[in-house]
Write a protein that holds these residues in place. Sequence first.
Motif, mmCIF file in Angstrom:
data_model
loop_
_atom_site.group_PDB
_atom_site.id
_atom_site.type_symbol
_atom_site.label_atom_id
_atom_site.label_comp_id
_atom_site.label_asym_id
_atom_site.label_seq_id
_atom_site.Cartn_x
_atom_site.Cartn_y
_atom_site.Cartn_z
ATOM 1 N N ASP A 478 -27.784 68.364 19.233
ATOM 2 C CA ASP A 478 -27.762 68.767 17.832
ATOM 3 C C ASP A 478 -28.366 70.146 17.597
ATOM 4 O OD1 ASP A 478 -26.599 66.384 17.170
ATOM 5 O OD2 ASP A 478 -28.505 65.372 16.734
ATOM 6 N N SER A 479 -28.652 70.886 18.639
ATOM 7 C CA SER A 479 -29.274 72.200 18.495
ATOM 8 C C SER A 479 -28.278 73.180 17.868
ATOM 9 C CB SER A 479 -29.746 72.714 19.852
ATOM 10 O OG SER A 479 -30.273 74.015 19.720
ATOM 11 N N HIS A 480 -28.743 73.917 16.870
ATOM 12 C CA HIS A 480 -27.877 74.913 16.217
ATOM 13 C C HIS A 480 -28.005 76.286 16.879
ATOM 14 C CE1 HIS A 480 -31.830 75.445 14.367
ATOM 15 N NE2 HIS A 480 -31.472 76.695 14.149
ATOM 16 N N VAL A 481 -28.923 76.418 17.848
ATOM 17 C CA VAL A 481 -29.067 77.674 18.562
ATOM 18 C C VAL A 481 -29.339 77.355 20.024
ATOM 19 C CG1 VAL A 481 -31.520 77.809 17.987
ATOM 20 C CG2 VAL A 481 -30.321 79.883 18.669
ATOM 21 N N VAL A 482 -28.746 78.152 20.916
ATOM 22 C CA VAL A 482 -28.876 77.936 22.363
ATOM 23 C C VAL A 482 -29.094 79.290 23.019
ATOM 24 C CG1 VAL A 482 -27.766 77.082 24.467
ATOM 25 C CG2 VAL A 482 -27.389 75.895 22.287
ATOM 26 N N ALA A 483 -29.950 79.336 24.034
ATOM 27 C CA ALA A 483 -30.155 80.534 24.849
ATOM 28 C C ALA A 483 -29.976 80.156 26.313
ATOM 29 C CB ALA A 483 -31.539 81.128 24.608
ATOM 30 N N VAL A 484 -29.563 81.151 27.109
ATOM 31 C CA VAL A 484 -29.259 80.901 28.522
ATOM 32 C C VAL A 484 -29.991 81.933 29.369
ATOM 33 C CG1 VAL A 484 -27.454 80.715 30.262
ATOM 34 C CG2 VAL A 484 -26.997 79.985 27.905
ATOM 35 N N HIS A 485 -30.587 81.457 30.470
ATOM 36 C CA HIS A 485 -31.177 82.342 31.463
ATOM 37 C C HIS A 485 -30.933 81.728 32.834
ATOM 38 C CE1 HIS A 485 -34.517 83.836 34.071
ATOM 39 N NE2 HIS A 485 -34.085 84.999 33.551
ATOM 40 N N GLY A 486 -30.096 82.411 33.614
ATOM 41 C CA GLY A 486 -29.758 81.880 34.926
ATOM 42 C C GLY A 486 -29.037 80.539 34.799
ATOM 43 N N GLU A 487 -29.585 79.500 35.443
ATOM 44 C CA GLU A 487 -29.001 78.165 35.392
ATOM 45 C C GLU A 487 -29.624 77.295 34.317
ATOM 46 O OE1 GLU A 487 -26.462 76.889 37.166
ATOM 47 O OE2 GLU A 487 -26.132 78.897 37.980
ATOM 48 N N ASN A 488 -30.492 77.870 33.519
ATOM 49 C CA ASN A 488 -31.203 77.089 32.515
ATOM 50 C C ASN A 488 -30.640 77.352 31.122
ATOM 51 O OD1 ASN A 488 -32.938 76.056 34.465
ATOM 52 N ND2 ASN A 488 -34.423 77.719 34.191
ATOM 53 N N LEU A 489 -30.562 76.268 30.336
ATOM 54 C CA LEU A 489 -30.171 76.341 28.940
ATOM 55 C C LEU A 489 -31.379 75.958 28.085
ATOM 56 C CD1 LEU A 489 -27.342 76.111 30.355
ATOM 57 C CD2 LEU A 489 -26.577 74.907 28.283
ATOM 58 N N TYR A 490 -31.546 76.667 26.983
ATOM 59 C CA TYR A 490 -32.677 76.439 26.104
ATOM 60 C C TYR A 490 -32.137 75.985 24.748
ATOM 61 C CZ TYR A 490 -35.016 79.121 29.729
ATOM 62 O OH TYR A 490 -35.486 79.562 30.947
ATOM 63 N N THR A 491 -32.493 74.757 24.359
ATOM 64 C CA THR A 491 -32.063 74.198 23.079
ATOM 65 C C THR A 491 -33.289 73.823 22.271
ATOM 66 O OG1 THR A 491 -31.946 71.946 23.968
ATOM 67 C CG2 THR A 491 -29.940 73.297 24.101
ATOM 68 N N VAL A 492 -33.085 73.618 20.972
ATOM 69 C CA VAL A 492 -34.217 73.342 20.093
ATOM 70 C C VAL A 492 -34.107 71.946 19.501
ATOM 71 C CG1 VAL A 492 -34.540 75.762 19.517
ATOM 72 C CG2 VAL A 492 -33.050 74.368 18.094
ATOM 73 N N GLU A 493 -35.258 71.370 19.320
ATOM 74 C CA GLU A 493 -35.428 70.115 18.603
ATOM 75 C C GLU A 493 -36.659 70.270 17.725
ATOM 76 O OE1 GLU A 493 -35.782 66.833 21.224
ATOM 77 O OE2 GLU A 493 -33.643 66.689 21.625
ATOM 78 N N PRO A 494 -36.919 69.356 16.836
ATOM 79 C CA PRO A 494 -38.139 69.471 16.035
ATOM 80 C C PRO A 494 -39.372 69.561 16.918
ATOM 81 C CG PRO A 494 -36.670 67.869 15.045
ATOM 82 C CD PRO A 494 -36.053 68.250 16.357
ATOM 83 N N ASN A 495 -40.142 70.648 16.719
ATOM 84 C CA ASN A 495 -41.431 70.891 17.371
ATOM 85 C C ASN A 495 -41.339 71.067 18.875
ATOM 86 O OD1 ASN A 495 -42.351 68.702 14.941
ATOM 87 N ND2 ASN A 495 -43.418 70.677 15.056
ATOM 88 N N ARG A 496 -40.165 71.405 19.402
ATOM 89 C CA ARG A 496 -40.113 71.670 20.841
ATOM 90 C C ARG A 496 -38.820 72.394 21.203
ATOM 91 N NH1 ARG A 496 -39.487 65.550 23.317
ATOM 92 N NH2 ARG A 496 -37.577 64.928 22.208
ATOM 93 N N VAL A 497 -38.889 73.036 22.379
ATOM 94 C CA VAL A 497 -37.730 73.684 22.994
ATOM 95 C C VAL A 497 -37.456 72.973 24.306
ATOM 96 C CG1 VAL A 497 -36.843 75.798 24.029
ATOM 97 C CG2 VAL A 497 -38.181 75.935 21.926
ATOM 98 N N GLN A 498 -36.208 72.572 24.503
ATOM 99 C CA GLN A 498 -35.825 71.857 25.727
ATOM 100 C C GLN A 498 -35.197 72.829 26.714
ATOM 101 O OE1 GLN A 498 -33.150 69.180 23.730
ATOM 102 N NE2 GLN A 498 -34.609 67.483 23.809
ATOM 103 N N ILE A 499 -35.621 72.746 27.942
ATOM 104 C CA ILE A 499 -35.004 73.519 29.019
ATOM 105 C C ILE A 499 -34.121 72.547 29.803
ATOM 106 C CG2 ILE A 499 -35.408 74.974 31.028
ATOM 107 C CD1 ILE A 499 -38.123 75.680 29.912
ATOM 108 N N ARG A 500 -32.807 72.831 29.791
ATOM 109 C CA ARG A 500 -31.836 71.893 30.359
ATOM 110 C C ARG A 500 -31.042 72.554 31.473
ATOM 111 N NH1 ARG A 500 -30.173 67.690 26.574
ATOM 112 N NH2 ARG A 500 -31.266 67.866 24.560
#
Length: 1437
Positions: A478-500
Amino acid sequence: MAVYFDHRVETPENSAEPSQLMWHSALSILAVASRNSTTGGNVNIYLQQGEHVESCHVERPHRPAMLCWHPIKPVLALGWENGEVLLLSHPSGDQNVLPSTHAARITLLEWSSSGSRLVTGDQSGDLAVWKVDARGRLQGNHQVKHAYNSLLTCCIFKPSSPGDDVKMLARASVSGDENALDMFSWKGAPLKMGPQEGLAFYVSTADGKVHSVDEHGKTSLLLSTNGAIKKMFYLETRESLTVITDTMMLSQYTLGPEGDAQEFQKVKLSSKSGQSVDIVWAQNGLVITATGEQLIRLWDLERNENYALSLDETLGFERGEMINCVSYCAGKEILAAGTSHGRIAMWKMAVHLDRSRGDTKAQWKLQTPTEIEGNVTQLQWGSSLNLLAANNSNTVVILHEHVMSAHCSQQVAAVQLTPTQLSITQFHTGLHLALQSEMHIKGVCVTKDSATVWSGKQVTVFEMSGAALHNKGSFPCDSHVVAVHGENLYTVEPNRVQIRTPQGTVKQLLTFSKAEGNPVLLNVCQSYLVVGTDTSHIRVFDLTRRDAKAHCNAKNLADLIPNLGALRSVKCNANGSQVSILITQVNGRPDQKVYFYDIEMDTVTHFDFFTGRPSSGISQPEDSERQQFQESELSGRCPVSHFWDESEPRLFVSETVPVSSETSSSGYWDTVDVSVVTLFCTQEHGLLLQDCYPKPAGLQALLALDVPYYYFSCKEVSATSAPANQSQPSRGSVALFPQMVSRRALRDFEGLETCDKSTRDAMLNFSFYLTVGHMDEAFKSIKLIKSKAVWENMARMCVKTRRLDVARVCLGNMGDARAAKALKEAEAEPEPEAHIAALAIQLGMLEDAEKLYKSCQRYDLLNNLYQAAGQCEKALEIAENHDRIHLRTTYYNYARYLESMGDKSLALANYEKSDTHRVDVPRMLQDDPLSLEIYVNRMKDKNLYKWWAQYLESQSEMDSALEFYESAQDYLSLVRVHCYTGNVEKACEIAIDTGDRAASYHLARHYEGHDDIKQAVHFYTRAQAYNNAIRLCKENGLDDQLMNLALLSNPEDMMEAACYYEEKGVHMDRAVSLYHKAGYVSKALEVAFATEQFAALQMVAEDLNESSDPALLARCSEFFIQHSQYKRAVELLIAAKKYPQALELCVNENLTITEELAEKMTATDSKDLSEEAHKELLEKIAECCVRQGNYHLASKKFTQAGNKLKAMRALLKSGDTERIVLFANVCRQKELFIMAANYLQSVDWKNPEILKTIIAFYTKGRAPHLLAGFYETRAQVEIDDYQSYAKALDALSEAVKCHSKVKNSDGQQEAKRAELQRKITLIKRFIHARRLKAEDGEEALNICEGLLQEPELDAAVRVGDVFGFLIDHHCQHGNFKAAYSKLEELQNVVPSQNIRYYVKPASLDAMHKHMGLTMYSGDHKNNEKEEDEVEEDLNVP
């Protein structure tokens, strides 16, 4: 640029054809009514993505007739064909059926502005008003019911005037209403100052009537019109009512305060018969109609203007495509129209609706259409401004506007084309790929090897392998914003950022506290991740290791940035040392500043684009001019996007727009002035401007900065051009779309795009140090570079930074001698901008040169630049507006250019504007005689007529040539041609009639050639060619004519004629006269004396002056003396500077010497007289003037001679008191003061001014004894004339004082003072006696008797005055005998005086009366004696 996501509504299975749709005015919920011919109809409610709200489903066996949302609450009013009305609540689905009131189809549903009233109406004309509470629930039965017996068509509530209740309350308070006054006081409840809800409304019927219903429910007929009323609008600015009938007749009525309506305009709107009409009303007074044609019509009621907007086939519309419906969004200023081919056309208003706009048709810009299926029959904009619902008769489609997603990183760029399609460009390989997704793409993030897209519910990762795309992973998120670095994806949730991982596996969690807020913004640059939260906190993480580590602590920007509302965007630089931030202010408007957070220093700086200045930075003193230029370029702007260079941590770029456009959608930025601003950001030097230039045409949004390129999205293909349902290429195929991303080299790297990394770093360092002003470091960074291209680029950089000193070094390394010479020549101009512009021209930077010339207002040089660049239209514009002194030259150069290009017609027009057509047009058209003749006849210009006549004459067409010579009024050519053809009489007639000198001269030459001397002389004279006429007269013995001609001619000809007469020995008087007229006076006199021409001599002598020969003057003076003309002789002697002789002649012949003559004889610049002789001459002139009685002139000359004493004597003789006083004051000599004072005693010195002057002059002349004498004389006069002993006493006292001032006083002076003291004593005694007369008469008598015993009393007090005092005293006391005795004694003492001088006549009369005496004989005898003396005096001859 924006795309529209289309969402079909999730209709229930039994739903039929949609008939109506309506958005809630405040919430994103849509109501759709459907009808079925067999089962009736239903009404459903949908969310913004088409989700059906199952609880809000209403179905009836009847068709729905009307829909109307509550203005605030989620309550929908439904009207059915059977007359039923119910209220449907969202999301609960509660249904509230209104009491049965209507029995016919509902045709009217309308809520009041706040929703407290609901008006319902049916086909039979019944109207009811219902009251609804604040929750949207019905309260009881209807309040009002009216029957109008005709179908009700429209209803509008009249807006209430804001503040009317407050005005009424204020009036009541002033009038003394205590209740009203309490409502204004603090004791009462808070006064509601906002606008109140208007409950009055207007309702229209099918029979053409409009009824007014007031707040209390009372109805009245307002107006009537022909035809059924289809629409009704209320225009608040005019307080007028607009009515449109079914025949498309528009009428406007003004509404009076008494409830009346007056029609003031009536027009017929254009429409297509037999077609349904959709009419939309905009709140700004704009009526928009769609009548099933290929255009829509707009009528501006406020300006009384109408115009039409049509479809453009070049944008994808088809021929014959009709417009069925329209909808206007006031917030976005977009007009949407649905067509018969399933397209939605949109017009964007380019200019706001105000009275300053120009061409009304040019305000609307047609956009590329969006396509849906079927025939669009209804459109309506939603409350969020980004939602548009469309009804195509089969289904309802909700279009959701979404800003085009784009991202660029590591030389890979992705741009969204359609809701599900991306165009990917790999610049390092040159490949263009098309990415097709199964979901609506709301965001994209690319790296060198992957492309990640997300929809807000799903994330998909694609791997780029060569020319193919492979799905590497997909997972729900459900993240409305995503960032990418190398093989990692960064998504947002309430009060945290997930590295996927790409498959969605969570590898690490970056948690945020509740105070830090929820992450909403992500950005990755190199190996650093910056996160922004909804509480305005930022955190930076280091991604260089396996796990992300915090690079700094969380920072609350609200503590550092004032007026911060929310974060718009955060970006970090390549080394994680700086974070750039865009914010939204508390009021919801974008901030005009870009903020920079220094992680190491924990400080925030900013660059204010509104003022064009940073909050920090080093200001170089010599760069003040550059700073002013920077502020003028950047001020009044707002940043909309920002990026850091992917490898250079100091380089920052921002995209800015004018402040008035910062709230516009990104799709509108291509129509405004967008600037790209590049800055250097360091701890040491702060923020420094590196470059600023306008966004190039054809580009849209800035995507990234990666030296040496900027990356922009293109607008070659619009994102809405591809239909949503078109066949798409398979995923991973090579794109067939044009490239949607373009890159532009940075200013410092133009021509160096392929340079190696060392050169690129050197150029960056050079640019940085040049911006800072460290020239040594700048040159050190490039000293090893040998490439001319690099040096040329640095020279270009110098144009931007305005560093001519560096530019000279660059030109030297380039070896460009021509540019160096041009720069040196430009230094002659006073403006520094002109020097830089010359450098820019040599480097091909014409746009920069243009800006520089404009900034220093050197429009002449800008004009030359435009001409040299072939931009003649711009050159003419500049010349007409700013450089009018070179306007004709510009027209001429443009005409020469056009002539060289073969465009003779336009060249001819510009030759005329340059006023050179008389020469250049014949030259240009000389090979086309027919065109030239037509042009000559058309222009009717004398010069052209003459040119054409000469051409005809050269072709031996004499008759035609004569006609054009005559039109040109060229009389010389006419005479010349007539003489050539032998028509001399005609030539003579022309010369005489016109008086043309050239024609007369030519005719005279003709007569001379044919030996007609008389005519030749005549026409030479008319031509004022007197020398030729004189020549002919001399040659042919015409002496009589010679004299007249010589007098008309110049001095040389006069001299020549005089010599001619002298040589011939005849008419010598003429020779003398001609010599004189020619200015040879000496020669004229010589001839006159030699030939004894005395009459001529008299005339010549009148022009003699001091510049003439003295000997000649003396000779002439002797001549005038012999002939008794003494005055003229004196003038000549003076001119000869023989002043003594002139004066002697004046004396001998008794000539009056005037002031002018005296001035001439005493010229101070004369070198013939010595100073002594000059003084002697002046005195002689003065003595002569004295003898002649001209005392003023004599005084002047005596003064010039230095003899002021004689000058004063001359003035004294003149009797001019004013000049005497003035002369004495000016000269300030004792003798002159005394002489002037002595003279003033002879005038009326009783005048206070003269008296004061006499005293002052004796004082200044240091003659106290003379002043004492004056006081004695004054005292005696006071006694003798006025019997004023008090004033006499004062005068004698002053005389004593003056005598006391006399130095070296001898015995005589002592005796004089003693005598004066005795006189003073006697006078005092007499004055004392007079004062005692009233108080002590006896004492006064004794004093007077004592005075009579004093010897020589009469020298001080007149004896008669003493006796007169005694006689008067005795008479007043009745002692007439004693009085008579004193009278006899007085007569004995002064037998020769008239006793009436001393005794009052009243005393004499009283004495004679009481003693019975007649007039005293002695008195009578004295009177007779006086009369005899008077007669003797009168008889004195």
